[in-house]
Design a protein around this motif. Structure first.
Motif, PDB file in Angstrom:
ATOM      1  N   PHE A 670      61.112  47.190  93.283  1.00  0.00           N
ATOM      2  CA  PHE A 670      60.359  48.220  92.583  1.00  0.00           C
ATOM      3  C   PHE A 670      60.232  49.475  93.452  1.00  0.00           C
ATOM      4  O   PHE A 670      59.875  49.403  94.633  1.00  0.00           O
ATOM      5  N   ALA A 671      60.553  50.634  92.852  1.00  0.00           N
ATOM      6  CA  ALA A 671      60.404  51.954  93.481  1.00  0.00           C
ATOM      7  C   ALA A 671      61.344  52.171  94.658  1.00  0.00           C
ATOM      8  O   ALA A 671      61.237  53.190  95.337  1.00  0.00           O
ATOM      9  N   GLN A 672      62.280  51.241  94.916  1.00  0.00           N
ATOM     10  CA  GLN A 672      63.238  51.415  96.004  1.00  0.00           C
ATOM     11  C   GLN A 672      64.674  51.399  95.494  1.00  0.00           C
ATOM     12  O   GLN A 672      65.489  52.230  95.900  1.00  0.00           O
ATOM     13  N   THR A 673      64.976  50.470  94.633  1.00  0.00           N
ATOM     14  CA  THR A 673      66.324  50.393  94.081  1.00  0.00           C
ATOM     15  C   THR A 673      66.480  51.459  93.006  1.00  0.00           C
ATOM     16  O   THR A 673      65.691  51.523  92.066  1.00  0.00           O
ATOM     17  N   SER A 674      67.503  52.294  93.148  1.00  0.00           N
ATOM     18  CA  SER A 674      67.731  53.347  92.167  1.00  0.00           C
ATOM     19  C   SER A 674      68.527  52.806  90.989  1.00  0.00           C
ATOM     20  O   SER A 674      69.267  51.813  91.100  1.00  0.00           O
ATOM     21  N   LEU A 675      68.369  53.471  89.860  1.00  0.00           N
ATOM     22  CA  LEU A 675      69.102  53.071  88.658  1.00  0.00           C
ATOM     23  C   LEU A 675      70.603  53.221  88.863  1.00  0.00           C
ATOM     24  O   LEU A 675      71.401  52.428  88.332  1.00  0.00           O
ATOM     25  N   LYS A 676      70.994  54.210  89.654  1.00  0.00           N
ATOM     26  CA  LYS A 676      72.417  54.401  89.928  1.00  0.00           C
ATOM     27  C   LYS A 676      72.982  53.232  90.722  1.00  0.00           C
ATOM     28  O   LYS A 676      74.108  52.766  90.463  1.00  0.00           O
ATOM     29  N   GLU A 677      72.225  52.728  91.670  1.00  0.00           N
ATOM     30  CA  GLU A 677      72.662  51.557  92.440  1.00  0.00           C
ATOM     31  C   GLU A 677      72.858  50.350  91.524  1.00  0.00           C
ATOM     32  O   GLU A 677      73.828  49.594  91.668  1.00  0.00           O
ATOM     33  N   ILE A 678      71.936  50.154  90.598  1.00  0.00           N
ATOM     34  CA  ILE A 678      72.044  49.007  89.682  1.00  0.00           C
ATOM     35  C   ILE A 678      73.291  49.147  88.816  1.00  0.00           C
ATOM     36  O   ILE A 678      74.027  48.176  88.603  1.00  0.00           O
ATOM     37  N   GLU A 679      73.556  50.367  88.331  1.00  0.00           N
ATOM     38  CA  GLU A 679      74.744  50.576  87.501  1.00  0.00           C
ATOM     39  C   GLU A 679      76.023  50.312  88.284  1.00  0.00           C
ATOM     40  O   GLU A 679      76.960  49.667  87.788  1.00  0.00           O
ATOM     41  N   ILE A 680      76.080  50.799  89.512  1.00  0.00           N
ATOM     42  CA  ILE A 680      77.290  50.601  90.327  1.00  0.00           C
ATOM     43  C   ILE A 680      77.476  49.124  90.656  1.00  0.00           C
ATOM     44  O   ILE A 680      78.597  48.589  90.616  1.00  0.00           O
ATOM     45  N   ALA A 681      76.376  48.435  90.996  1.00  0.00           N
ATOM     46  CA  ALA A 681      76.477  47.005  91.310  1.00  0.00           C
ATOM     47  C   ALA A 681      76.945  46.213  90.083  1.00  0.00           C
ATOM     48  O   ALA A 681      77.803  45.318  90.196  1.00  0.00           O
ATOM     49  N   LYS A 682      76.394  46.538  88.919  1.00  0.00           N
ATOM     50  CA  LYS A 682      76.822  45.861  87.682  1.00  0.00           C
ATOM     51  C   LYS A 682      78.307  46.111  87.410  1.00  0.00           C
ATOM     52  O   LYS A 682      79.070  45.200  87.053  1.00  0.00           O
ATOM     53  N   HIS A 683      78.712  47.362  87.619  1.00  0.00           N
ATOM     54  CA  HIS A 683      80.128  47.697  87.413  1.00  0.00           C
ATOM     55  C   HIS A 683      81.014  46.984  88.431  1.00  0.00           C
ATOM     56  O   HIS A 683      82.136  46.542  88.104  1.00  0.00           O
ATOM     57  N   ARG A 684      80.528  46.826  89.644  1.00  0.00           N
ATOM     58  CA  ARG A 684      81.312  46.133  90.686  1.00  0.00           C
ATOM     59  C   ARG A 684      81.528  44.668  90.303  1.00  0.00           C
ATOM     60  O   ARG A 684      82.630  44.124  90.468  1.00  0.00           O
ATOM     61  N   PHE A 685      80.487  44.026  89.805  1.00  0.00           N
ATOM     62  CA  PHE A 685      80.631  42.638  89.348  1.00  0.00           C
ATOM     63  C   PHE A 685      81.612  42.556  88.174  1.00  0.00           C
ATOM     64  O   PHE A 685      82.469  41.662  88.121  1.00  0.00           O
ATOM     65  N   GLU A 686      81.479  43.491  87.235  1.00  0.00           N
ATOM     66  CA  GLU A 686      82.367  43.453  86.067  1.00  0.00           C
ATOM     67  C   GLU A 686      83.817  43.688  86.461  1.00  0.00           C
ATOM     68  O   GLU A 686      84.738  43.146  85.833  1.00  0.00           O
ATOM     69  N   GLN A 687      84.055  44.502  87.485  1.00  0.00           N
ATOM     70  CA  GLN A 687      85.423  44.706  87.958  1.00  0.00           C
ATOM     71  C   GLN A 687      86.039  43.415  88.477  1.00  0.00           C
ATOM     72  O   GLN A 687      87.258  43.220  88.400  1.00  0.00           O
TER      73      GLN A 687
END
Length: 723
Positions: A670-687
């Protein structure tokens, strides 16, 4: 907790709209920081106001009267045309001139600069509070021409005898003297009239140039006119020493008054010399005119003028007198205006009128008999010259009187008096301004930090990118105190480090129990029993979620195997209080068998596999077929396998392990992880062909600035009724 995986996408917020409720919530959440900063600034402001050197003010009043020119006054009808500005503007510049201030600098020895040596910053203020402010009065201080002007230290060596020592910057003794006596040594001269200090106190003594002293005095001296063209000047001077600034301002006033008297006396002397120079010439002209008239009358047997001729003579004399007066006026006005000025034109017009009248009278005179014309002309010359001579004699007598009794057009109305209270610093104002500055600065920092902060604070933001949030785990106070427990000097057990055992009723554990229910249904659709926990970046709380989730699942009667696959920085062995090795790295590298790495801990239904020795090639080890063998064996012997992995954006370990996992969950803070980080991590897993099942928002804090929607359930507690 029910999870809506098909929740509708929320329309993006309008970034141009200012959410006042959120801003107020930010300030409310940061009230401790704001109050702390404001309090610090208030303390600093009060400290400065108390310790700052007080500045006192002294003022005086001087009247400047309008001065006459010494020539015949202008006629009343032309007074408005010749009106000029108030002389106060000129007198202000004279007051601040080097001529006036230079005498004050010389009289009061202002080229000598003295300051007491105090402890840096606060020493001067503390001395004032204790009432022991050192003071020294130096009447004379002379140095050799080649000596440094500002590198001397004067120390009071014997207070009873009044003895002192003067040293230079190299601590070499220059001279030793006694208060009240002139002391000389080579070209050094020092005369101290008074010292108020304790034995051992020191002063810094130096010299500045006379010009610098005058400029300093010009900067401190303020002169202004009271009212418009009132002729009243107010002088004010500020400084640390009330008696000193009062003496300086009084001396400036006296010097200005004396120079004004001297200037007026000099003007009278100059006018007197001019008149005495021309007086004999006018007297000689008068004598010649009288002799000429007398001779003519004798030759013509005393010709007398009739009544008409006498009247014409009087008028001619009056005209000549007025023309002479206009000549004086023209000499004055020519110094102020050009001939095109309306005032100058008015004077010329009046002269022309008088000349025309004179010509008319001359034509009348031409009609008189020759004898009477000559007598009239000669009598007119005598009368006009006699009037000029009498005027000059009167003026000489007036100037003699003026010279003898000159007092100037300046007088001191109020002598310098220093105010009792200091004008600076304004202590209440400084304290209030410092407090306001602290409050505004702290609020600005909070708002700036919030504007630059990109950490996700609402589960709705995560679900907008198509990632369902399975759980919102509140921040636990006991979780924060876990690091303090490791610093105690006793041997710890799992009951000291695992939150699920420390406080099973903690809100964080309750949230994990709700997550356990959601995972039960989610794992029914998974290909195997392997649950992988990862995250975008380090320090997200993956190990906290993994260990406590394993404990919560084990409490439900299932057998759980917890694997620490973070062979770089894994620390599950510290939380579960088990041996670090042998572990996963030893098994994958073939150093030990599968049975040797599985450890039973002091928690029924929960076993673990630690990271083992940190290997040089963790990613390569995870690609070994032994990992598949381990997971297959675990599926046959356990109801649930939880794998704690490194962050996906840091290393590729999670992508390798995810191939073997039936469900993958990401953990964010909470309040540390950015939404952009979550999107990139999700995309990395999907790749890598891995589907992220859901997201766990960890360490959520209750804030007034955050809206949680349906996820705010943890604000409530349901306790047993104890009687």
């Amino acid at each position: 907790m029910s999870v809506n995986q098909n929740s509708p996408q929320r329309a993006p917020d309008n970034n141009d709209v200012i959410d006042l409720a959120k801003l107020f919530g930010l300030l409310l959440d940061s009230r401790g920081f704001i109050l702390g900063v404001t309090f610090v600034f208030a303390i600093l402001g009060v400290s400065y106001a108390l310790l700052a050197t007080p500045i006192y003010k002294t003022d005086a009043l001087i009247q400047v009267e309008e001065k006459s020119t010494g020539m015949p006054a202008l006629s009343s009808e032309m007074t408005d045309l010749f009106s000029t500005a108030s002389p106060a503007t000129t007198e202000i510049e004279i007051l601040k001139s080097r001529m006036v201030l230079g005498k004050t600098v010389d009289n009061l020895n202002l080229t000598t600069v003295v300051s007491a040596n105090h402890f840096p910053i606060i020493g001067k203020g503390l001395s004032r509070f204790t009432g022991s402010v050192p003071y020294i009065d130096i009447a004379r201080f002379e140095l050799p021409e080649d000596a440094l002007p500002d590198s001397y230290t004067l120390t009071l060596t014997n207070k009873e005898q009044g003895r002192y020592t003067l040293t230079n910057s190299e601590d070499r003794e220059i001279l030793t003297g006694k208060i009240g006596k002139l002391t000389k040594n080579d070209d050094y001269t020092l005369f101290i009239t008074n010292i108020q200090a304790d034995e051992g106190d020191s002063f810094s003594v130096g010299k500045i140039s006379r010009l610098d002293a005058i400029q300093n005095l010009q900067q401190d001296l303020s002169v202004s006119e009271r009212g418009k063209q009132a002729g009243i000047l107010q002088l004010s001077l500020t400084g640390e020493n009330r008696s000193e600034i009062q003496a300086i301002l009084n001396d400036i006033s006296e010097n200005y008054l004396l120079q004004n008297v001297a200037r007026n006396s000099a003007e009278a002397e100059s006018s007197l010399i001019f008149l005495k120079k021309h007086l004999p010439e006018i007297k000689q002209q008068l004598t010649k005119a009288e002799d000429k008239l007398n001779i003519y009358r004798q030759n013509n047997e005393s010709v007398d003028l009739n009544m008409e001729a006498k009247s014409t003579l009087d008028v001619m004399v009056t005209l000549e007198s007025q023309l002479n007066e206009l000549t004086f006026k023209e000499s004055d006005i020519s110094k102020l205006y050009t001939k095109q000025h309306p005032a100058y034109q008015a004077l010329l017009d009046k002269r022309q009128t008088l000349l025309n009248e004179k010509k008319r009278l001359e034509k009348r005179i031409e009609k008189l008999p020759k004898t009477q014309r000559e007598v009239l002309r000669m009598a007119r010359d005598v009368e006009v010259t006699q009037q000029i001579y009498i005027q000059l004699l009167n003026k000489v007598q007036e100037l003699n009187i003026v010279k003898a009794s000159t007092v100037g057009n300046v007088r001191i109305i109020d002598s310098a008096q220093a105010y009792t209270n200091a004008v600076k610093p304004k202590k209440p104002l400084i304290a209030v301004l410092a407090t306001l500055l602290g409050g505004m600065l702290s609020v600005a920092i909070v708002l700036l930090r919030a504007a630059m902060h990109k950490g996700v604070e609402s589960p709705d933001d995560i679900e907008e990118i198509g990632l369902p949030v399975y759980s919102v785990v509140p921040l636990s106070d006991l979780q924060l105190d876990k690091e303090m427990l490791t610093k105690k000097g006793r041997k710890l057990t799992i009951k000291d480090t695992l939150l699920a055992l420390i406080n099973p009723a903690d809100l964080s554990i309750e949230a994990l129990r709700s997550l356990r229910t959601s995972l039960h249904f989610a794992m029914m659709e998974a290909s195997n029993k392997v649950l992988m926990i990862s995250g975008p970046a380090p320090s997200m709380g993956k190990s906290f979620i993994s260990t406590n989730m394993a404990a919560v699942i084990a409490q439900s009667g299932q057998r759980v195997l917890l694997i620490d696959a973070d062979m770089r920085k894994g620390h599950i062995h510290k939380i579960l209080q088990c041996d670090e090795k042998p572990g996963l790295s030893e098994y994958l590298s073939g150093q030990c068998t599968l049975e040797n790495i599985v450890q039973s801990i002091e928690f029924e239904g929960l076993d673990c596999v630690t990271r083992g020795t940190i290997p040089p090639n963790p990613s390569e080890l995870l690609m070994h077929p032994r990992l598949k063998v381990l997971l297959d064996w675990a599926e046959d012997n356990y109801d649930c396998i939880i794998i704690d992995t490194p962050p996906i954006l840091a290393v590729t370990d999670a992508a390798i392990i995810g191939k073997h996992a039936g469900a993958t969950f990401m953990v964010g803070r909470f309040a540390q992880t950015s939404l952009k980080e979550i999107e990139i991590a999700k995309h990395r897993f999907e790749q890598n062909g891995i589907e992220v099942k859901g997201f766990i928002l960890n360490a959520v804090e209750k804030k007034a600035s955050v809206k949680y929607g349906s996820y705010g359930y943890y604000n409530y507690e349901y306790k047993s009724d104890s009687k």
